[in-house]
Write a protein that holds these residues in place. Sequence first.
Motif, PDB file in Angstrom:
ATOM      1  N   LEU A   1       0.819  -1.206   0.000  1.00 19.02           N
ATOM      2  CA  LEU A   1       0.000   0.000   0.000  1.00 19.02           C
ATOM      3  C   LEU A   1       0.856   1.260   0.000  1.00 19.02           C
ATOM      4  N   MET A   2       1.950   1.236   0.759  1.00 16.11           N
ATOM      5  CA  MET A   2       2.823   2.407   0.794  1.00 16.11           C
ATOM      6  C   MET A   2       3.435   2.664  -0.584  1.00 16.11           C
ATOM      7  N   GLY A   3       3.865   1.591  -1.260  1.00  9.55           N
ATOM      8  CA  GLY A   3       4.413   1.753  -2.589  1.00  9.55           C
ATOM      9  C   GLY A   3       3.373   2.198  -3.593  1.00  9.55           C
ATOM     10  N   LEU A   4       2.176   1.628  -3.485  1.00  8.30           N
ATOM     11  CA  LEU A   4       1.079   1.973  -4.375  1.00  8.30           C
ATOM     12  C   LEU A   4       0.735   3.459  -4.267  1.00  8.30           C
ATOM     13  N   ILE A   5       0.845   3.999  -3.085  1.00  2.02           N
ATOM     14  CA  ILE A   5       0.538   5.412  -2.865  1.00  2.02           C
ATOM     15  C   ILE A   5       1.716   6.305  -3.255  1.00  2.02           C
ATOM     16  N   ALA A   6       2.897   5.979  -2.769  1.00  5.14           N
ATOM     17  CA  ALA A   6       4.043   6.868  -2.941  1.00  5.14           C
ATOM     18  C   ALA A   6       4.438   7.062  -4.401  1.00  5.14           C
ATOM     19  N   TRP A   7       4.316   6.024  -5.214  1.00  6.42           N
ATOM     20  CA  TRP A   7       4.778   6.117  -6.604  1.00  6.42           C
ATOM     21  C   TRP A   7       4.075   7.225  -7.372  1.00  6.42           C
ATOM     22  N   ASN A   8       2.833   7.519  -7.010  1.00  2.00           N
ATOM     23  CA  ASN A   8       2.104   8.606  -7.668  1.00  2.00           C
ATOM     24  C   ASN A   8       2.804   9.950  -7.505  1.00  2.00           C
ATOM     25  N   PHE A   9       3.497  10.114  -6.379  1.00  2.00           N
ATOM     26  CA  PHE A   9       4.125  11.397  -6.075  1.00  2.00           C
ATOM     27  C   PHE A   9       5.608  11.409  -6.446  1.00  2.00           C
ATOM     28  N   VAL A  10       6.164  10.220  -6.669  1.00  2.00           N
ATOM     29  CA  VAL A  10       7.546  10.142  -7.150  1.00  2.00           C
ATOM     30  C   VAL A  10       7.611  10.536  -8.615  1.00  2.00           C
ATOM     31  N   VAL A  11       6.628  10.102  -9.399  1.00  2.00           N
ATOM     32  CA  VAL A  11       6.624  10.387 -10.844  1.00  2.00           C
ATOM     33  C   VAL A  11       5.274  10.983 -11.256  1.00  2.00           C
ATOM     34  N   PRO A  12       4.940  12.177 -10.771  1.00  2.00           N
ATOM     35  CA  PRO A  12       3.631  12.762 -11.107  1.00  2.00           C
ATOM     36  C   PRO A  12       3.453  13.013 -12.598  1.00  2.00           C
ATOM     37  N   GLY A  13       4.560  13.359 -13.294  1.00  2.00           N
ATOM     38  CA  GLY A  13       4.453  13.589 -14.730  1.00  2.00           C
ATOM     39  C   GLY A  13       4.081  12.328 -15.476  1.00  2.00           C
ATOM     40  N   THR A  14       4.709  11.211 -15.109  1.00  2.00           N
ATOM     41  CA  THR A  14       4.386   9.929 -15.727  1.00  2.00           C
ATOM     42  C   THR A  14       2.952   9.533 -15.404  1.00  2.00           C
ATOM     43  N   CYS A  15       2.538   9.780 -14.180  1.00  2.00           N
ATOM     44  CA  CYS A  15       1.160   9.505 -13.769  1.00  2.00           C
ATOM     45  C   CYS A  15       0.191  10.266 -14.683  1.00  2.00           C
ATOM     46  N   ARG A  16       0.457  11.543 -14.893  1.00  2.00           N
ATOM     47  CA  ARG A  16      -0.409  12.370 -15.744  1.00  2.00           C
ATOM     48  C   ARG A  16      -0.443  11.843 -17.182  1.00  2.00           C
ATOM     49  N   MET A  17       0.724  11.482 -17.701  1.00  2.00           N
ATOM     50  CA  MET A  17       0.798  11.035 -19.092  1.00  2.00           C
ATOM     51  C   MET A  17       0.153   9.669 -19.303  1.00  2.00           C
ATOM     52  N   VAL A  18       0.418   8.730 -18.394  1.00  2.00           N
ATOM     53  CA  VAL A  18      -0.154   7.390 -18.546  1.00  2.00           C
ATOM     54  C   VAL A  18      -1.679   7.448 -18.466  1.00  2.00           C
TER      55      VAL A  18
ATOM     56  N   ASP B   1      -3.391   9.984 -19.189  1.00  2.00           N
ATOM     57  CA  ASP B   1      -3.835  10.880 -20.267  1.00  2.00           C
ATOM     58  C   ASP B   1      -4.703  12.021 -19.741  1.00  2.00           C
ATOM     59  N   GLU B   2      -4.287  12.563 -18.584  1.00  2.00           N
ATOM     60  CA  GLU B   2      -4.989  13.696 -17.995  1.00  2.00           C
ATOM     61  C   GLU B   2      -4.253  15.000 -18.313  1.00  2.00           C
ATOM     62  N   GLU B   3      -4.964  16.102 -18.271  1.00  2.00           N
ATOM     63  CA  GLU B   3      -4.371  17.401 -18.594  1.00  2.00           C
ATOM     64  C   GLU B   3      -3.492  17.941 -17.474  1.00  2.00           C
ATOM     65  N   THR B   4      -3.830  17.623 -16.231  1.00  2.00           N
ATOM     66  CA  THR B   4      -3.098  18.174 -15.085  1.00  2.00           C
ATOM     67  C   THR B   4      -2.727  17.077 -14.094  1.00  2.00           C
ATOM     68  N   ASP B   5      -1.704  17.376 -13.291  1.00  2.00           N
ATOM     69  CA  ASP B   5      -1.332  16.452 -12.211  1.00  2.00           C
ATOM     70  C   ASP B   5      -2.486  16.275 -11.240  1.00  2.00           C
ATOM     71  N   GLN B   6      -3.210  17.377 -10.970  1.00  2.00           N
ATOM     72  CA  GLN B   6      -4.296  17.316  -9.996  1.00  2.00           C
ATOM     73  C   GLN B   6      -5.390  16.345 -10.444  1.00  2.00           C
ATOM     74  N   ALA B   7      -5.717  16.379 -11.740  1.00  2.00           N
ATOM     75  CA  ALA B   7      -6.749  15.482 -12.253  1.00  2.00           C
ATOM     76  C   ALA B   7      -6.280  14.030 -12.180  1.00  2.00           C
ATOM     77  N   ALA B   8      -5.009  13.814 -12.509  1.00  3.36           N
ATOM     78  CA  ALA B   8      -4.468  12.458 -12.464  1.00  3.36           C
ATOM     79  C   ALA B   8      -4.462  11.919 -11.039  1.00  3.36           C
ATOM     80  N   LEU B   9      -4.059  12.758 -10.080  1.00  4.34           N
ATOM     81  CA  LEU B   9      -3.993  12.316  -8.694  1.00  4.34           C
ATOM     82  C   LEU B   9      -5.379  12.046  -8.123  1.00  4.34           C
ATOM     83  N   ALA B  10      -6.350  12.862  -8.499  1.00  2.00           N
ATOM     84  CA  ALA B  10      -7.712  12.627  -8.020  1.00  2.00           C
ATOM     85  C   ALA B  10      -8.224  11.278  -8.520  1.00  2.00           C
TER      86      ALA B  10
END
Length: 206
Positions: free
Chosen positions: A152-169, A171-180
């Motif tokens: 669970l810790m890894g599942l959560i933390a990875w979103n904040f380690v690579v927010p740009g990759t999160c946004r791109m994978v 396909d969201e316009e902003t980091d905030q939308a991807a994180l939500a």
Amino acid sequence: MAYDAEDTRRRIFVAAAAEFAERGLAGARVDRIASAARANKQAIYLYYGSKEKLFAAVLRAKLADVRISLSTDPDAAAESAGQMFDWFQHHPELIRLQLWEALEACGGPDENEWERRDAFRGKAHQLVDGGMARHLPEDARVHAAQDLLFTLMGLIAWNFVVPGTCRMVLDEETDQAALARRRETVMEVARTLAADAGRPRGAIPD
């Protein structure tokens, strides 16, 4: 005005957390910490002993804060994951501190690591006491709880380690939308993992 030792210590801690998060242990400078804290270097060495011990104290305190948000109720895994996700989102310095620790770590475990290990061990045993994986032998139940915590810790933390990759994978316009979007997914995965950990092998999901 009388000297307030506790306030000075607090200011040093806040300044050190920012300095270490930005520059790591090797790049941090005691002079900058002292200046930002409106304190002198002697106070830093008096209260914390060394730059290394100050870094350890900052990381230990930050990790203690996030451990508090880890529920020890197996039935509340999803809510706990959501709380942890929010904590990391509002405290990005913890991710940076952990990354610096990983990059700059050398040698074997120190006394700080053993202290942190004991704290996580306690969380795992609390999950077991809460009824997690009752069908397993005691040692296996502890291992299952430890695996769940770390996953669970890894599942959560990875979103904040690579927010740009999160946004791109995603396909969201902003980091905030991807994180939500990720927060909802993380909570659902946490709920599923906790349920699977408590289910005997071969059992059919409800």
